[in-house]
Motif scaffolding. Structure first.
Motif, PDB file in Angstrom:
ATOM      1  N   ILE A  29       0.834  -1.203   0.000  1.00 45.61           N
ATOM      2  CA  ILE A  29       0.000   0.000   0.000  1.00 45.61           C
ATOM      3  C   ILE A  29       0.867   1.251   0.000  1.00 45.61           C
ATOM      4  N   SER A  30       1.983   1.204   0.714  1.00 49.76           N
ATOM      5  CA  SER A  30       2.871   2.363   0.790  1.00 49.76           C
ATOM      6  C   SER A  30       3.410   2.776  -0.577  1.00 49.76           C
ATOM      7  N   LYS A  31       3.488   1.861  -1.502  1.00 48.86           N
ATOM      8  CA  LYS A  31       3.976   2.163  -2.853  1.00 48.86           C
ATOM      9  C   LYS A  31       3.016   3.045  -3.638  1.00 48.86           C
ATOM     10  N   THR A  32       1.781   3.167  -3.178  1.00 55.11           N
ATOM     11  CA  THR A  32       0.755   3.889  -3.933  1.00 55.11           C
ATOM     12  C   THR A  32       0.514   5.316  -3.432  1.00 55.11           C
ATOM     13  N   ASN A  33       1.245   5.741  -2.409  1.00 55.84           N
ATOM     14  CA  ASN A  33       1.063   7.058  -1.780  1.00 55.84           C
ATOM     15  C   ASN A  33      -0.257   7.196  -1.042  1.00 55.84           C
ATOM     16  N   ALA A  34      -0.947   6.104  -0.821  1.00 56.73           N
ATOM     17  CA  ALA A  34      -2.212   6.145  -0.084  1.00 56.73           C
ATOM     18  C   ALA A  34      -1.937   6.430   1.388  1.00 56.73           C
ATOM     19  N   ARG A  35      -2.910   7.008   2.030  1.00 58.83           N
ATOM     20  CA  ARG A  35      -2.846   7.211   3.478  1.00 58.83           C
ATOM     21  C   ARG A  35      -3.175   5.873   4.134  1.00 58.83           C
ATOM     22  N   VAL A  36      -2.434   5.517   5.167  1.00 61.65           N
ATOM     23  CA  VAL A  36      -2.652   4.260   5.877  1.00 61.65           C
ATOM     24  C   VAL A  36      -2.988   4.587   7.330  1.00 61.65           C
ATOM     25  N   ILE A  37      -4.081   4.017   7.819  1.00 59.36           N
ATOM     26  CA  ILE A  37      -4.515   4.218   9.196  1.00 59.36           C
ATOM     27  C   ILE A  37      -4.730   2.873   9.866  1.00 59.36           C
ATOM     28  N   GLY A  38      -5.051   2.898  11.147  1.00 57.94           N
ATOM     29  CA  GLY A  38      -5.482   1.688  11.825  1.00 57.94           C
ATOM     30  C   GLY A  38      -4.416   0.890  12.536  1.00 57.94           C
ATOM     31  N   ARG A  39      -3.289   1.514  12.877  1.00 52.97           N
ATOM     32  CA  ARG A  39      -2.286   0.774  13.643  1.00 52.97           C
ATOM     33  C   ARG A  39      -2.900   0.301  14.954  1.00 52.97           C
ATOM     34  N   TRP A  40      -2.447  -0.852  15.413  1.00 50.28           N
ATOM     35  CA  TRP A  40      -3.051  -1.488  16.577  1.00 50.28           C
ATOM     36  C   TRP A  40      -1.952  -1.904  17.553  1.00 50.28           C
ATOM     37  N   PRO A  41      -2.123  -1.647  18.862  1.00 49.96           N
ATOM     38  CA  PRO A  41      -1.068  -1.961  19.832  1.00 49.96           C
ATOM     39  C   PRO A  41      -0.772  -3.457  19.939  1.00 49.96           C
ATOM     40  N   THR A  42       0.499  -3.767  20.154  1.00 46.86           N
ATOM     41  CA  THR A  42       0.927  -5.163  20.313  1.00 46.86           C
ATOM     42  C   THR A  42       0.700  -5.678  21.735  1.00 46.86           C
ATOM     43  N   GLU A  43       0.403  -4.784  22.655  1.00 48.38           N
ATOM     44  CA  GLU A  43       0.184  -5.175  24.050  1.00 48.38           C
ATOM     45  C   GLU A  43      -0.960  -6.192  24.154  1.00 48.38           C
ATOM     46  N   GLY A  44      -0.718  -7.237  24.928  1.00 52.87           N
ATOM     47  CA  GLY A  44      -1.735  -8.257  25.133  1.00 52.87           C
ATOM     48  C   GLY A  44      -1.629  -9.452  24.205  1.00 52.87           C
ATOM     49  N   TYR A  45      -0.681  -9.418  23.284  1.00 50.83           N
ATOM     50  CA  TYR A  45      -0.468 -10.542  22.364  1.00 50.83           C
ATOM     51  C   TYR A  45       0.770 -11.319  22.813  1.00 50.83           C
ATOM     52  N   ARG A  46       0.825 -12.603  22.464  1.00 50.64           N
ATOM     53  CA  ARG A  46       1.951 -13.469  22.824  1.00 50.64           C
ATOM     54  C   ARG A  46       2.587 -14.018  21.543  1.00 50.64           C
ATOM     55  N   PHE A  47       3.585 -13.325  21.040  1.00 53.91           N
ATOM     56  CA  PHE A  47       4.294 -13.770  19.840  1.00 53.91           C
ATOM     57  C   PHE A  47       5.748 -13.361  19.981  1.00 53.91           C
ATOM     58  N   THR A  48       6.616 -13.921  19.152  1.00 56.85           N
ATOM     59  CA  THR A  48       8.034 -13.605  19.262  1.00 56.85           C
ATOM     60  C   THR A  48       8.528 -12.672  18.174  1.00 56.85           C
ATOM     61  N   ASP A  49       7.887 -12.688  17.010  1.00 61.23           N
ATOM     62  CA  ASP A  49       8.324 -11.830  15.918  1.00 61.23           C
ATOM     63  C   ASP A  49       7.189 -11.694  14.907  1.00 61.23           C
ATOM     64  N   SER A  50       7.248 -10.609  14.135  1.00 65.12           N
ATOM     65  CA  SER A  50       6.237 -10.388  13.108  1.00 65.12           C
ATOM     66  C   SER A  50       6.719  -9.346  12.119  1.00 65.12           C
ATOM     67  N   GLU A  51       6.501  -9.618  10.846  1.00 60.72           N
ATOM     68  CA  GLU A  51       6.754  -8.626   9.794  1.00 60.72           C
ATOM     69  C   GLU A  51       5.670  -7.555   9.805  1.00 60.72           C
ATOM     70  N   GLY A  52       4.605  -7.797  10.575  1.00 61.53           N
ATOM     71  CA  GLY A  52       3.470  -6.881  10.640  1.00 61.53           C
ATOM     72  C   GLY A  52       3.567  -5.880  11.776  1.00 61.53           C
ATOM     73  N   VAL A  53       4.759  -5.719  12.356  1.00 60.76           N
ATOM     74  CA  VAL A  53       4.943  -4.841  13.514  1.00 60.76           C
ATOM     75  C   VAL A  53       5.998  -3.780  13.229  1.00 60.76           C
ATOM     76  N   GLU A  54       5.728  -2.587  13.729  1.00 64.55           N
ATOM     77  CA  GLU A  54       6.733  -1.529  13.770  1.00 64.55           C
ATOM     78  C   GLU A  54       6.629  -0.899  15.156  1.00 64.55           C
ATOM     79  N   GLY A  55       7.720  -0.966  15.912  1.00 65.11           N
ATOM     80  CA  GLY A  55       7.694  -0.461  17.276  1.00 65.11           C
ATOM     81  C   GLY A  55       6.748  -1.297  18.119  1.00 65.11           C
ATOM     82  N   ASP A  56       5.814  -0.631  18.782  1.00 68.45           N
ATOM     83  CA  ASP A  56       4.848  -1.311  19.641  1.00 68.45           C
ATOM     84  C   ASP A  56       3.474  -1.438  18.987  1.00 68.45           C
ATOM     85  N   TYR A  57       3.446  -1.357  17.660  1.00 69.62           N
ATOM     86  CA  TYR A  57       2.164  -1.391  16.953  1.00 69.62           C
ATOM     87  C   TYR A  57       2.220  -2.328  15.752  1.00 69.62           C
ATOM     88  N   PHE A  58       1.103  -3.034  15.563  1.00 69.27           N
ATOM     89  CA  PHE A  58       0.899  -3.768  14.317  1.00 69.27           C
ATOM     90  C   PHE A  58       0.496  -2.744  13.257  1.00 69.27           C
TER      91      PHE A  58
END
Length: 174
Positions: free
Chosen positions: A114-143
């Protein structure tokens, strides 16, 4: 009046069920709900918000450019368009227990494409409360979008969807 498109893939399983839960939080008069194989990317200009939903799959599947990979086809069709007038959000499904090192990796793929299209992206979601070790879907403390685990936490989906859609509505007003 501009509308919302809620697009999901695959059909008939947890992704579709989660998409239906999210759809129930939206206005049915202004929201088109459909599986990705029924959507024509040429119709994107009809929408002010496009919500994408999918499950986490192995990287080899995302990179597979065969004609049967619907997400790759969708993103190939929009990759050279300027979609700066459209806002995107995404939700992704994963399994924190069986695949803790790849939980909702698909959100990372959606965000990258989506970032390749210059579109605005919303809806980041906190990682708090999840139990995982790694994800390509995370930046900082947000999915990059709403993370759902229908295999291990289906009882949390409805409440997470309600909060996330309320967040999207607020972010659309900003």
């Amino acid at each position: 009046m501009k509308k919302t498109a809620l697009l999901y893939w695959g059909k008939g399983g947890n992704v579709e069920n989660a998409a239906k839960i999210i759809y129930r939080q939206l206005d049915p008069q202004t929201t088109d709900f459909m599986p990705l194989d029924e959507f024509n990317p040429e119709d994107l200009d009809q929408y002010s918000l496009v919500i994408l939903g999918g499950s986490t799959v192995g990287a080899e599947n995302w990179e597979d450019t065969s004609n049967d990979n619907l997400w790759n086809n969708f993103f190939r069709n929009i990759q050279h368009k300027d979609l700066s007038h459209i806002t995107f959000a995404a939700f992704g499904l994963g399994d924190q227990v069986l695949y803790p090192a790849h939980f909702v990796d698909g959100l990372g793929f959606f965000h990258e494409e989506i970032s390749k299209t210059n579109a605005r992206v919303i809806g980041r979601w906190p990682t708090e409360g999840y139990r995982f070790t790694d994800s390509e879907g995370v930046e900082g403390d947000y999915f990059y979008g709403l993370a759902l685990d229908e295999d291990n936490e289906p009882e949390k989906t409805e409440e997470r969807a309600k909060k996330w859609v309320a967040q999207l509505k607020k972010e659309m007003e900003e």
